[in-house]
Design a protein around this motif. Sequence first.
Motif, PDB file in Angstrom:
ATOM      1  N   PRO A  58       0.829  -1.364   0.004  1.00  0.00           N
ATOM      2  CA  PRO A  58       0.174  -0.082   0.206  1.00  0.00           C
ATOM      3  C   PRO A  58       0.720   1.230   0.053  1.00  0.00           C
ATOM      4  N   TYR A  59       1.930   1.147   0.633  1.00  0.00           N
ATOM      5  CA  TYR A  59       2.965   2.389   0.645  1.00  0.00           C
ATOM      6  C   TYR A  59       3.292   2.837  -0.906  1.00  0.00           C
ATOM      7  N   GLN A  60       3.591   1.773  -1.604  1.00  0.00           N
ATOM      8  CA  GLN A  60       4.094   1.860  -3.010  1.00  0.00           C
ATOM      9  C   GLN A  60       2.987   2.536  -3.691  1.00  0.00           C
ATOM     10  N   ALA A  61       1.661   2.089  -3.366  1.00  0.00           N
ATOM     11  CA  ALA A  61       0.536   2.719  -4.244  1.00  0.00           C
ATOM     12  C   ALA A  61       0.379   4.219  -3.922  1.00  0.00           C
ATOM     13  N   ASN A  62       0.580   4.515  -2.549  1.00  0.00           N
ATOM     14  CA  ASN A  62       0.486   5.724  -2.122  1.00  0.00           C
ATOM     15  C   ASN A  62       1.533   6.590  -2.878  1.00  0.00           C
ATOM     16  N   VAL A  63       2.898   6.085  -2.732  1.00  0.00           N
ATOM     17  CA  VAL A  63       3.881   6.795  -3.432  1.00  0.00           C
ATOM     18  C   VAL A  63       3.605   7.140  -4.717  1.00  0.00           C
TER      19      VAL A  63
ATOM     20  N   ALA B  62       2.720   8.482   7.775  1.00  0.00           N
ATOM     21  CA  ALA B  62       3.625   8.921   6.575  1.00  0.00           C
ATOM     22  C   ALA B  62       3.328  10.095   5.827  1.00  0.00           C
ATOM     23  N   GLU B  63       2.184  10.873   6.514  1.00  0.00           N
ATOM     24  CA  GLU B  63       1.817  12.084   5.807  1.00  0.00           C
ATOM     25  C   GLU B  63       0.900  12.035   4.632  1.00  0.00           C
ATOM     26  N   PHE B  64       0.555  10.784   4.355  1.00  0.00           N
ATOM     27  CA  PHE B  64      -0.446  10.628   3.093  1.00  0.00           C
ATOM     28  C   PHE B  64      -1.696  11.389   3.472  1.00  0.00           C
ATOM     29  N   ILE B  65      -1.970  11.366   4.851  1.00  0.00           N
ATOM     30  CA  ILE B  65      -3.301  12.004   5.303  1.00  0.00           C
ATOM     31  C   ILE B  65      -3.384  13.488   4.591  1.00  0.00           C
TER      32      ILE B  65
END
Lengths: 346, 76
Positions: A58-63, B62-65
């Motif tokens: 999910p982190y990669q998706a968000n990046v 991670a600040e995606f918020i």
Amino acid sequence: MADITQAQQEIIDQYHDEWIEIGMRTEPADRPGMERAIAALYVSENEPVPEFVWVQDPYQANVLINWLLDDAVVAQANKLAYNNDGVGLLRDLALYREEVDDLNHDFIHQHMSPFWGGANLTPLVNKLSGRRLEYINNVFYGQHESYWIAYYLCAQALGVVFDAKDAEALSMWAETAKMGGWWYPYDSHCICVERPAQVCFDMEQNWLHNPEGYAIEYTSGWGVCVYRGRTIDREMEWAIFDHNAITAEHINQEGNVENRRILLELMGGERYFDQVNARLVDSDGDNKVYLYEADTPRGRFQMTLSICHSTGRKFVEFVGDNIFPDVQAAQRWQWQVEHYNPTFQS
Amino acid sequence: VKGIAEKMDASLESALCRMRHHEATVTNKDFPGVVESLMQLDYDLDNIMILNRLMDKALLDAEFIIRRSAPPSTEV
């Protein structure tokens, strides 16, 4: 009220086990199956079938989404890519957003592509670059939606008949949960995430827990540390991975009570006592409870050491800012009782 | 590029609403004995929800918020 029949209980048990297993599943996603299931949901919404992009966590998706959304992230990656490795880079991407000042898409394409599981995202990025990708809670959780899906499927199996259209929708959602992880649906593309490679869930205690690593971890190396159900902040993850690096100083300086308790458990009470030169104030040998105190730069404080009668496991607990004369007084405060006199301890 | 989760979610919510109502009515009327066990199933499976809550929190940390309260995007 009528009693539940054995056949009904067996159905419920079967759905219980099956869907917890689906929710915790860690093998690679069934990518064609997932794409088929999601495509069916798009069609049911009168949306054209999207192009699918797979990422590892999910982190990669968000990046990726942030990358396509915001040039600042690109610039930030540009800066960090010089002296960082893949996973570290991905982690740091979001943390230094403010420090970026220049843009270089080509550089990023070249350096970032390998980090998405070797997938070549350049065509996608070229196609979408410059457009803004919407990100307002635009995610479904795939296998992690199983908690509500199982409930309705089980009711259906018990004999509840839903409208045909609703039953069909339920079946489509169930397929997405069976096939893979999280997914981010856009009108032209759908970003799909692999399943985790490891999930450490203590079914007896009902919480995620791994004292020595990520409790949820993906093949990319990204994960989340969880200790007895509590998420560990990124800044404190090092303590999970290297208990020996924890010192009394770390614990004494930690302002958060929960974090202090976790650090103390990870370090071990005896090591901590040694480092702070704790002295015994009082002991209750019958119940194996001991009261210690120590002087630190933050002042004098006390803690109790309890030894489990059956397992021998040791538990150390601070007693707030209090100073007690003996074990009994400390125990009364800890258990919030007027008289502490247990008839049985386990 | 427009996210369509909201649209999908709206359809899902209305389906769930109908199913929830139907399920509760039928279960209470025709299968009263299973109510407790079905609720237990619901409770146990909440463990799965914990997984996505925790990961959501990690992403949030991670600040995606920031993106969740970002100004509306320009639709292409």
